[in-house]
Write an enzyme that holds these catalytic residues in place. Structure first.
Site, short mmCIF file in Angstrom:
data_model
loop_
_atom_site.label_atom_id
_atom_site.label_comp_id
_atom_site.label_asym_id
_atom_site.label_seq_id
_atom_site.Cartn_x
_atom_site.Cartn_y
_atom_site.Cartn_z
N THR A 104 -3.62 5.49 -21.77
CA THR A 104 -3.50 4.17 -21.17
C THR A 104 -2.12 3.64 -21.56
OG1 THR A 104 -4.62 3.25 -23.10
CG2 THR A 104 -5.94 3.54 -21.11
N LYS A 113 -2.15 -0.34 -24.79
CA LYS A 113 -2.60 -0.50 -26.18
C LYS A 113 -1.35 -0.57 -27.07
CE LYS A 113 -7.17 1.49 -25.37
NZ LYS A 113 -7.19 2.21 -24.08
N ARG A 130 -2.04 -3.04 -17.94
CA ARG A 130 -3.26 -2.24 -18.01
C ARG A 130 -3.23 -1.15 -16.96
NH1 ARG A 130 -6.13 -5.26 -21.50
NH2 ARG A 130 -7.78 -3.72 -21.52
N TYR A 138 0.85 -1.20 0.00
CA TYR A 138 0.00 0.00 0.00
C TYR A 138 0.88 1.24 0.00
CZ TYR A 138 -4.99 -0.41 -0.07
OH TYR A 138 -6.28 -0.54 -0.50
N1 DSN Z 1 -12.44 0.52 -24.73
C1 DSN Z 1 -11.19 0.95 -25.32
C2 DSN Z 1 -11.16 0.67 -26.76
O1 DSN Z 1 -11.42 -0.46 -27.10
O2 DSN Z 1 -10.87 1.53 -27.57
C3 DSN Z 1 -10.88 2.33 -24.99
O3 DSN Z 1 -10.89 2.46 -23.61
#
Ligand code: DSN
Length: 442
Positions: free
Chosen positions: A228, A231, A237, A53
């Site tokens: 994020t 991706k 994540r 924590y």
């Molecule tokens: N839900 C994501 C996407 O698939 O683009 C974005 O947060």
């Protein structure tokens, strides 16, 4: 990855992990918000930093024993600045749990509830947290939505500027979830400054392309940049918020205690590892290949006679406009492609006549396949396989009666098992996919 402890202690979860490994290896993952994280990233994200924590920020925690998490969080912040090529004029907060809390943290940090914000409409490519009425963003703030050009289906900066002058938002969001073209972040920033608004870029989808130098950067001018990390960037994540130093205190307070409690330091460790990987020359090659692969995929689909939103792609994603077959058929395509082990997602397209759960498009991306090492020839092949499924199944009509839609989907899915086309495509998908290793698995 070594799962021997799970195998011994929890065979049920172990079996599911193994099945998911097989699915990710034998199929073609073409969802543009996904990619493959490396084993190093997965190890860091699964590490014993999970146990700690550490509310608040390095050097000023509400808990003892934070010596190592302080170091890992600072390291992550340093690497984030290096990877995106920004200096001390920007602060970076690496604690947001994911993109949605990151965006909401920015709004609550810099605005009052009810303030006007401008962003792109959901069916034109915006995200839920860009003011959709069913999301907290849309309930707590007054969103004014801009649209893509009706014909070109690309951003019309003059129209956005005119709308901003008329409606005087306090913040303007650029950066999107489903937009296949280059974004001129400088123009968006200038539009915001012209009306005294804060400029915000949500680069979640294209962060890896920006680090890799194949998409223009929102730095060093945009006031606030959210992203994020899982991706095109290929991290765990999580999310990050960059802001000009003048917003540091407000943004940090917006994240903690405004939006969240204890940060996920294991995720932050994983982001640090991903950022180190993203600064290597191989990552630049990957980013360049992602774009080349999108162009090859677009050319392949177009040559099969399919229609693409905006006519093609400049980044990692594209959308097939299924309206020439009829409205509302995206869900059929997602299901049929899934039956052939090609993962895509149904997607609203600009001015979609159908609702988001039964939209008229599908969205495809090239980052996962590129991270497996696939190049233009493989993406052309993948495009031909996708097109074969689309042309075979997109003729299925979606009932106009809302009550009958879910039954129609069930019936459609039940026909797929015996389809020879599905069987043939699935075999070709497996033959293509299994030639390439999967980062984090092989
Ligand atoms: N839900 C994501 C996407 O698939 O683009 C974005 O947060």
């Amino acid at each position: 990855m070594n799962y021997s402890s799970i195998q011994n202690q929890d065979p049920e979860v172990y079996d599911l992990i193994k099945k998911e490994e097989q699915r990710q290896k034998e199929g073609l993952e073409m969802i543009p918000s996904e990619s493959y994280a490396s084993s190093a990233v997965l190890e860091a994200a699964g590490s014993i930093f999970n146990n700690k924590y550490a509310e608040n920020y390095p050097g000023k925690r509400y808990y003892g024993g934070c010596v190592n998490v302080d170091l890992v969080e600072r390291l992550c912040q340093k690497r984030a600045r290096e990877a995106f090529g920004v200096g001390k004029e920007y602060h970076v907060n690496v604690q947001p749990y994911s993109g949605s809390p990151a965006n909401l943290a920015v709004y609550i940090a810099l605005l009052d509830f009810g303030d006007p914000i401008m962003a792109l409409r959901l069916d034109h490519g915006g995200h839920l947290t860009h003011g959709n009425p069913i999301n907290l963003s849309g309930r707590a703030f007054r969103f004014i939505h801009y649209e893509v050009d009706a014909e070109k289906e690309t951003l019309n900066y003059d129209e956005i500027a005119a709308l901003a002058r008329e409606r005087r938002p306090k913040l303007i969001v650029s950066g999107f979830t489903s937009y296949p073209r280059i974004i001129d972040f400088k123009k968006m920033h200038d539009i915001a400054k012209d009306v005294g608004a804060i400029s915000m870029a949500d680069i979640s989808h294209i962060a890896g392309l920006i680090v890799g130098g194949v998409h223009p950067s929102p730095f060093p001018f945009t006031d606030v940049v959210t992203t994020t990390t899982h991706k095109t960037l290929r991290g765990p994540r999580g999310a990050m918020i960059f802001c000009k130093s003048e917003y540091k205190e407000k943004i940090d307070k917006g994240v903690f205690p405004g939006m969240q409690g204890g940060p996920h330091e294991h995720t932050i460790a994983g982001i640090a590892v991903a950022l180190k990987e993203a600064m290597k020359p191989e990552f630049r090659e990957y980013a360049e290949q992602v774009v080349k692969n999108s162009k090859a995929l677009a050319a392949s689909l177009l040559s099969e006679g399919l229609k693409l939103v905006s006519g093609g792609s400049d980044n990692h994603l594209l959308m097939i406009d299924l309206r020439p077959f009829g409205p509302g058929r995206g869900i059929f395509m997602e299901k049929a492609l899934e039956a052939a082990e090609i993962s895509v997602n149904k997607q609203p397209i600009p001015n979609d006549p159908s609702p988001p759960y039964y939209p008229s498009g599908v969205r495809l991306g090239t980052a996962p396949l590129t991270s497996r090492g696939m190049k233009e020839a493989e993406l052309e092949k993948a495009g031909a396989l996708v097109a074969r499924i689309v042309k075979e199944f997109a003729t299925t009509e979606m009932p106009e009666d809302k009550e009958k839609r879910s039954e129609a989907v069930k019936e459609f899915v039940s026909t797929l098992e015996d389809s020879l086309v599905i069987k043939e495509v699935k075999a070709q998908v497996k033959a293509l996919a299994t030639k390439f290793p999967v980062p984090g698995i092989d």
